[in-house]
Design a protein around this motif. Structure first.
Motif, PDB file in Angstrom:
ATOM      1  N   GLY A 357       0.778  -1.235   0.000  1.00  0.00           N
ATOM      2  CA  GLY A 357       0.000   0.000   0.000  1.00  0.00           C
ATOM      3  C   GLY A 357       0.806   1.280   0.000  1.00  0.00           C
ATOM      4  O   GLY A 357       0.239   2.372  -0.072  1.00  0.00           O
ATOM      5  N   GLU A 359       2.896   2.748  -2.157  1.00  0.00           N
ATOM      6  CA  GLU A 359       2.937   3.604  -3.340  1.00  0.00           C
ATOM      7  C   GLU A 359       1.701   4.499  -3.404  1.00  0.00           C
ATOM      8  O   GLU A 359       1.801   5.702  -3.665  1.00  0.00           O
ATOM      9  N   GLN A 360       0.544   3.919  -3.149  1.00  0.00           N
ATOM     10  CA  GLN A 360      -0.682   4.710  -3.150  1.00  0.00           C
ATOM     11  C   GLN A 360      -0.672   5.724  -2.013  1.00  0.00           C
ATOM     12  O   GLN A 360      -1.066   6.886  -2.193  1.00  0.00           O
ATOM     13  N   ALA A 363       1.700   8.588  -2.869  1.00  0.00           N
ATOM     14  CA  ALA A 363       1.143   9.455  -3.908  1.00  0.00           C
ATOM     15  C   ALA A 363       0.036  10.341  -3.354  1.00  0.00           C
ATOM     16  O   ALA A 363      -0.042  11.541  -3.672  1.00  0.00           O
ATOM     17  N   ARG A 364      -0.833   9.785  -2.520  1.00  0.00           N
ATOM     18  CA  ARG A 364      -1.914  10.583  -1.926  1.00  0.00           C
ATOM     19  C   ARG A 364      -1.353  11.671  -1.020  1.00  0.00           C
ATOM     20  O   ARG A 364      -1.835  12.810  -1.030  1.00  0.00           O
TER      21      ARG A 364
END
Length: 431
Positions: A357, A359-360, A363-364
């Protein structure tokens, strides 16, 4: 309107109204700051390993790491084999396996508790407590210590109270004589049923601090939740919430005791597990009571040991991995491990949780930090959760700061800033 001039808007209330309301709520503001200071921002270990006081030795931590590595060598000698047992994706298989092996070689245990309660069967508790102090002091001195170490004393119930107090005194005195209390010191008070027992622990530590000239409040402790009375008091209120307040800021954690608590409720031995509905209820109460207080919640353990033939070891690994992933999804970021064979799947579950999780999340958080658009509108509280997630992954070794920085553009200091905003920041930023 000239530059620098502010347009006047109409209002109906006199300025004194706001001042009066603020004055009336000043005690509440102070109470919020005192009772709900927020997470301390320090590292939380992913597990606690319990070792009986009569068994603990200078090489215990290295021995657990070596035995865990030997279990991998015998029952899952490569990434593909390990992934097949646990159901890891092809993308996660190699990085998780490599990181698990590296962790077992570098830091196999994050938190170790020398046990003088249920797991202790020694004949000379005084000597074993003094030896534990000496070995822990030496471990911190020579760099072989776990990040966190300490003891679980006997509880405050009458039959064992005096011995528990004596053991704690001998242990802490031994550390002081060896050079002082280490920063990673953790103490565990088990089988707490009444807030008054927590108060007694506070008084005990206060007296030790005075006797040794330590700063007031220097020594904290965990409260172990193992009885129904610690969840629900006789008047129907949540006793665990009162225990946190009774600790007067010294409580560092609430640790769920899977088997004692289950037995207390009459759960049959075959069904005593951390995913039993009774366990979920207790931990949910603990979680709500601790939220915002700076006290962290730890899940319990499984007593199904990964020993014997490979098929049996794989079954135990799958169970332990599944329970750990279940706990992580419920925001229980710490648990107990009872056997060296549990360590590979503890780290596999933790590393997979963060790697799948991150990478997401990165990015967020980058979009939030840069005020950029996206398909999710995040608020300060979510940014806090995202940064906390990444920091936990960094602390345990699941993630590297370089890869997080590459995807988020943020430093560790940036992450820590998002993870620990001041109380007013969340409210003001959300408006």
């Amino acid at each position: 309107m000239g530059q620098g001039q502010q347009q006047k808007v109409a209002t109906s209330l006199a300025g004194a109204v706001s001042e009066e309301i603020s004055a009336s709520l000043a005690p509440v503001d102070a109470e919020l700051e005192r009772r709900y200071p927020g997470d301390p921002g320090t590292r939380q270990p992913v597990h606690t390993v319990y070792v009986p006081g009569d068994v603990f030795a200078a090489d215990t931590i290295r021995s657990w790491g070596d035995r865990a590595l030997a279990a991998l060598d015998e029952h899952a000698p490569d990434a593909a084999a390990f992934a097949a047992v646990l159901g890891l994706s092809d993308e996660l298989a190699e990085p998780v396996y490599a990181r698990v092996r590296a962790k077992l070689e570098r830091e196999p245990v994050e938190d170790l508790r020398v046990d003088f309660e249920d797991g202790y069967h020694g004949r000379d508790e005084d000597e074993d407590a003094a030896r534990a102090a000496r070995l822990i002091a030496e471990a911190y001195e020579n760099g072989t210590a776990a990040p966190y170490m300490g003891i679980r004393m006997k509880c405050m119930e009458a039959p064992v109270r005096d011995q528990g107090i004596r053991t704690l005194d001998i242990f802490l005195t031994g550390l002081m004589e060896a050079g002082g209390l280490p920063d990673g010191l953790v103490l565990t008070l088990p089988k707490v049923t009444y807030a008054e027992q927590v108060t007694a622990m506070v008084r005990l530590l206060e007296e030790f601090e005075k006797a040794r000239g330590l700063e007031a409040g220097r020594i904290g402790f965990e409260i172990q939740i193992e009885t129904s009375q610690s969840i629900l008091a006789t008047d129907g209120t949540a006793a665990v919430a009162r225990m946190i307040q009774a600790a007067e800021g010294r409580a560092t954690g609430l640790h769920y005791g899977t088997f004692d608590y289950s037995a207390c409720l009459g759960v049959s031995a075959a069904y005593q597990a951390s995913d039993h509905p009774a366990a979920d209820h207790a931990k949910a109460i603990m979680q709500v009571a601790a939220a915002g207080t700076g006290v962290r919640v730890s899940d319990g353990s499984t007593n199904v040991l990964p020993v014997g033939p490979t098929e049996k070891v794989h079954d135990a690994w799958r169970l332990h991995y599944g329970l750990t992933r279940r706990a992580l999804a419920r925001a229980y970021y710490q648990g107990w491990d009872m056997h060296p064979g549990h360590i590979p799947t503890r780290y596999a579950a933790v590393f997979a949780f963060y790697r799948e999780g991150f990478e997401q999340a990165a990015a967020r958080l980058a979009r939030y930090a840069n005020r950029a658009g996206g398909d999710v509108m995040d608020e300060p509280a979510t940014a806090k959760a995202l940064s906390g997630y990444l920091l936990r992954g960094l602390d345990c070794g699941a993630l590297d700061i370089a890869e997080v920085a590459r995807l988020s553009g943020l430093t560790r200091a940036d992450l820590e800033g998002f993870a620990a905003p001041r109380r007013g920041d969340l409210t003001a930023s959300a408006k």
